[in-house]
Design an enzyme around this catalytic site. Structure first.
Site, PDB file in Angstrom:
ATOM      1  N   ARG A 126       0.768  -1.188  -0.054  1.00  0.00           N
ATOM      2  CA  ARG A 126      -0.081   0.041  -0.210  1.00  0.00           C
ATOM      3  C   ARG A 126       0.804   1.244   0.180  1.00  0.00           C
ATOM      4  O   ARG A 126       1.104   2.045   1.075  1.00  0.00           O
ATOM      5  CB  ARG A 126      -1.123  -0.090   1.104  1.00  0.00           C
ATOM      6  CG  ARG A 126      -2.424  -0.379   0.706  1.00  0.00           C
ATOM      7  CD  ARG A 126      -2.794  -1.602   1.253  1.00  0.00           C
ATOM      8  NE  ARG A 126      -4.173  -1.882   0.518  1.00  0.00           N
ATOM      9  CZ  ARG A 126      -5.334  -1.887   1.185  1.00  0.00           C
ATOM     10  NH1 ARG A 126      -5.315  -1.805   2.755  1.00  0.00           N
ATOM     11  NH2 ARG A 126      -6.398  -2.106   0.641  1.00  0.00           N
ATOM     12  N   ASP A 134      -3.711  -1.587  -6.839  1.00  0.00           N
ATOM     13  CA  ASP A 134      -4.260  -2.227  -5.581  1.00  0.00           C
ATOM     14  C   ASP A 134      -5.692  -2.827  -5.490  1.00  0.00           C
ATOM     15  O   ASP A 134      -6.582  -2.090  -5.450  1.00  0.00           O
ATOM     16  CB  ASP A 134      -4.266  -1.029  -4.486  1.00  0.00           C
ATOM     17  CG  ASP A 134      -4.564  -1.251  -3.156  1.00  0.00           C
ATOM     18  OD1 ASP A 134      -4.978  -2.520  -2.872  1.00  0.00           O
ATOM     19  OD2 ASP A 134      -4.461  -0.419  -2.147  1.00  0.00           O
ATOM     20  N   TYR A 233      -2.188   0.473   8.603  1.00  0.00           N
ATOM     21  CA  TYR A 233      -3.123  -0.468   9.208  1.00  0.00           C
ATOM     22  C   TYR A 233      -3.234  -0.494  10.409  1.00  0.00           C
ATOM     23  O   TYR A 233      -2.484   0.032  11.199  1.00  0.00           O
ATOM     24  CB  TYR A 233      -2.797  -2.097   8.606  1.00  0.00           C
ATOM     25  CG  TYR A 233      -2.686  -2.288   7.242  1.00  0.00           C
ATOM     26  CD1 TYR A 233      -4.155  -2.519   6.836  1.00  0.00           C
ATOM     27  CD2 TYR A 233      -1.834  -2.396   6.571  1.00  0.00           C
ATOM     28  CE1 TYR A 233      -4.250  -3.117   5.426  1.00  0.00           C
ATOM     29  CE2 TYR A 233      -1.880  -2.969   5.024  1.00  0.00           C
ATOM     30  CZ  TYR A 233      -3.239  -2.965   4.908  1.00  0.00           C
ATOM     31  OH  TYR A 233      -3.313  -3.419   3.409  1.00  0.00           O
TER      32      TYR A 233
HETATM   33  N1  LIG Z   1      -1.718   2.978  -1.442  1.00  0.00           N
HETATM   34  C1  LIG Z   1      -2.247   3.477  -0.384  1.00  0.00           C
HETATM   35  O1  LIG Z   1      -1.594   4.327  -0.004  1.00  0.00           O
HETATM   36  C2  LIG Z   1      -3.353   2.827   0.365  1.00  0.00           C
HETATM   37  C3  LIG Z   1      -4.276   2.057  -0.332  1.00  0.00           C
HETATM   38  C4  LIG Z   1      -5.171   1.126   0.428  1.00  0.00           C
HETATM   39  C5  LIG Z   1      -5.293   1.532   1.584  1.00  0.00           C
HETATM   40  N2  LIG Z   1      -4.684   2.410   2.293  1.00  0.00           N
HETATM   41  C6  LIG Z   1      -4.823   2.728   3.901  1.00  0.00           C
HETATM   42  O2  LIG Z   1      -4.694   1.519   4.676  1.00  0.00           O
HETATM   43  C7  LIG Z   1      -5.592   1.453   5.779  1.00  0.00           C
HETATM   44  C8  LIG Z   1      -6.580   0.279   5.771  1.00  0.00           C
HETATM   45  O3  LIG Z   1      -7.085  -0.057   4.751  1.00  0.00           O
HETATM   46  P1  LIG Z   1      -8.206  -1.207   4.551  1.00  0.00           P
HETATM   47  O4  LIG Z   1      -9.358  -0.598   4.256  1.00  0.00           O
HETATM   48  O5  LIG Z   1      -7.822  -2.321   3.787  1.00  0.00           O
HETATM   49  O6  LIG Z   1      -8.214  -1.779   5.942  1.00  0.00           O
HETATM   50  P2  LIG Z   1      -8.603  -3.040   6.817  1.00  0.00           P
HETATM   51  O7  LIG Z   1      -9.763  -3.899   5.883  1.00  0.00           O
HETATM   52  O8  LIG Z   1      -7.325  -4.040   7.252  1.00  0.00           O
HETATM   53  O9  LIG Z   1      -9.462  -2.839   8.047  1.00  0.00           O
HETATM   54  C9  LIG Z   1     -10.792  -1.887   7.942  1.00  0.00           C
HETATM   55  C10 LIG Z   1     -10.767  -0.798   9.037  1.00  0.00           C
HETATM   56  O10 LIG Z   1     -11.037  -1.493  10.367  1.00  0.00           O
HETATM   57  C11 LIG Z   1     -10.414  -0.711  11.449  1.00  0.00           C
HETATM   58  N3  LIG Z   1     -10.253  -1.258  12.491  1.00  0.00           N
HETATM   59  C12 LIG Z   1      -9.719  -2.163  13.039  1.00  0.00           C
HETATM   60  N4  LIG Z   1      -9.980  -2.561  14.370  1.00  0.00           N
HETATM   61  C13 LIG Z   1     -11.009  -1.619  14.805  1.00  0.00           C
HETATM   62  C14 LIG Z   1     -11.753  -1.463  15.854  1.00  0.00           C
HETATM   63  N5  LIG Z   1     -11.710  -2.249  16.747  1.00  0.00           N
HETATM   64  N6  LIG Z   1     -12.779  -0.514  15.645  1.00  0.00           N
HETATM   65  C15 LIG Z   1     -13.094   0.232  14.590  1.00  0.00           C
HETATM   66  N7  LIG Z   1     -12.159   0.194  13.395  1.00  0.00           N
HETATM   67  C16 LIG Z   1     -11.343  -1.099  13.572  1.00  0.00           C
HETATM   68  C17 LIG Z   1      -9.191  -0.245  10.807  1.00  0.00           C
HETATM   69  O11 LIG Z   1      -8.494   0.789  11.227  1.00  0.00           O
HETATM   70  C18 LIG Z   1      -9.410  -0.171   9.167  1.00  0.00           C
HETATM   71  O12 LIG Z   1      -9.603   1.370   9.053  1.00  0.00           O
HETATM   72  C19 LIG Z   1      -6.451   2.775   5.251  1.00  0.00           C
HETATM   73  O13 LIG Z   1      -6.033   3.954   6.151  1.00  0.00           O
HETATM   74  C20 LIG Z   1      -6.292   3.172   3.954  1.00  0.00           C
HETATM   75  O14 LIG Z   1      -6.507   4.262   3.729  1.00  0.00           O
HETATM   76  C21 LIG Z   1      -3.520   3.036   1.782  1.00  0.00           C
END
Ligand SMILES: NC(=O)c1ccc[n+]([C@@H]2O[C@H](COP(=O)([O-])OP(=O)(O)OC[C@H]3O[C@@H](n4cnc5c(N)ncnc54)[C@H](O)[C@@H]3O)[C@@H](O)[C@H]2O)c1
Length: 393
Positions: A126, A134, A233
């Site tokens: 990421r 992605d 994450y």
């Molecule tokens: N290329 C990039 O820069 C890029 C690309 C994709 C995602 N990201 C970032 O990666 C991060 C995670 O992405 P994702 O959607 O795949 O995550 P994910 O599917 O692993 O998790 C989903 C969400 O659940 C949240 N979470 C975990 N435990 C929790 C709890 N107890 N209560 C409430 N929420 C909780 C996490 O913080 C996350 O936001 C995000 O910040 C996203 O913006 C960056």
């Protein structure tokens, strides 16, 4: 160099890995595409649309003779059909697709034994440079959107506030737990439908994004120490944190019509955030869509791919929502795979700067993207995170 696109064989899978729109880009890379007869049918891309875009259509056996195979569900992510696909692989062939490498390392091992190379789309780092590859984000975007639509269709109420001659209809109250890619898209979709949306995430950095989508951030006196890792994450919290989170969320959940849960920790079981007692406290007719179901679920009552009704609350645990929007899911996935191919397939340029030479696979392990996605090479599972659980077995 040939790129083969087989029909997906996982039950209910409607996506296809390559769509006609990306064929001109693949052609420029020097790739001739052969698509299995009917592969794009269920996603809305008939054979004729591939032929029109200069691909050939053939049998599954012909497709598996290609140098590179592009799948949505490669072995590992296709428990029912993956073994048959693996048996058709040969030495030096490259397979690209979702492969569930961190939990289905055995399937990767069998691909390695065939001498084939496996690139797992889940492992695309990421980082900004890899954003257009992605596929996890692409599919999470679709899941977040569709989760809201199925919740709206299940709820015995409307989402928007309406002032009508027959009286006022109150807006539905929606709570999104976990505001990553899927959660943010769910917030945006629920807002577009006119719901009152609240959201919570352990990563404090997300608060601003929640507010900018017109939702409220659910403030709770909870200290998530060190909530985020270097990759952005969430980090796992201890059980006392989750207990406190559940206690604090109970009051909100008890007055919420729709709860969409997406909370996940990479490589770990999803935390339980909605208990049976919390479900019991919800208004009758309310709906929970548990998007964390593939990682064990955020609600303790969720059953994969079932709708259960408990205390008058419908609890849905869809495992493959992206496949229910197959046209756009395939379009986005095909662009992700094509960008990845542009990264690893190279052609020599002539003096005029035009790429004219034969295409070549360049799998340079000094490059972060290539190193992270490559699971097997030279007859072995080479990815450290995939090797670890295999060594324990
Ligand atoms: N290329 C990039 O820069 C890029 C690309 C994709 C995602 N990201 C970032 O990666 C991060 C995670 O992405 P994702 O959607 O795949 O995550 P994910 O599917 O692993 O998790 C989903 C969400 O659940 C949240 N979470 C975990 N435990 C929790 C709890 N107890 N209560 C409430 N929420 C909780 C996490 O913080 C996350 O936001 C995000 O910040 C996203 O913006 C960056």
């Amino acid at each position: 160099m040939q790129l083969g696109v087989p029909t997906e064989t996982f039950p209910g899978e409607r996506r296809v890995a390559i769509v006609p729109a990306v064929l001109p880009t693949l052609k420029k890379l020097g790739l001739d595409v052969v698509v299995e007869r009917g592969a794009g049918e269920s996603a809305g891309f008939p054979d004729a649309s591939y032929v029109e875009a200069q691909a050939t259509v053939g049998s599954r056996t012909e497709v598996f003779q290609a140098d590179i195979i592009a799948q949505v569900r490669a072995p590992g992510a296709n428990p029912s059909g993956g073994a048959a696909d693996t048996a058709m692989l040969r030495n030096g062939q490259l397979v690209i697709g979702f492969a569930d490498p961190l939990t289905a390392g055995d399937a990767a091992q069998r691909v390695a034994e065939r001498g084939a190379l496996l690139c797992a789309m889940e492992l695309v780092p990421r980082i900004t440079r890899a954003q257009s590859m992605d596929a996890l984000s692409s599919m999470a975007t679709i899941s977040g959107y569709k989760a809201v639509l199925i919740a709206a269709a299940t709820l015995p109420r409307m989402f928007p506030m309406l002032n009508t001659a027959a009286g006022t209809v109150g807006a539905a109250r929606v709570l999104i737990i976990g505001a990553g890619v899927a959660g943010l898209q769910a917030i945006a979709t629920a807002r577009r439908l006119g719901a009152r949306v609240e959201a919570y995430d352990v990563r404090p950095a997300v608060k601003e994004q929640i507010l900018s989508l017109g939702a409220r951030f659910l403030e709770m006196p909870l200290e998530a120490g060190d909530a985020q890792d270097a990759g952005g994450y969430a980090k796992a919290q201890d059980e006392s944190f989750y207990r406190r989170q559940r206690e604090l969320m109970l009051k909100t959940v008890a007055t919420t019509d729709v709860v969409i849960t997406t909370a996940a920790i990479p490589g770990k079981r999803a935390p339980i955030l909605i208990t049976e007692a919390m479900v019991k406290a919800m208004p009758p007719g309310s709906v929970i869509v548990d998007l964390a179901v593939e990682r064990g679920g955020n609600c303790e009552l969720t059953k994969p791919d079932e709708t259960i009704v408990c205390y008058g609350v419908s609890i849905l645990g869809p495992t493959n929502l992206a496949s229910t929007v197959p046209y756009h899911a395939s379009q986005m996935y095909a662009r992700n795979v094509t960008t990845l191919l542009q990264h690893i397939v190279q052609r020599q340029k002539g003096p005029d700067g035009k790429a004219t030479g034969a295409p070549q696979l360049v799998l340079n392990s000094d490059d972060e993207i290539t190193r992270e996605i490559l699971v097997t090479r030279g007859g072995e599972v080479i990815h450290p995170r995939v090797r670890e659980p295999l060594a324990v077995k």
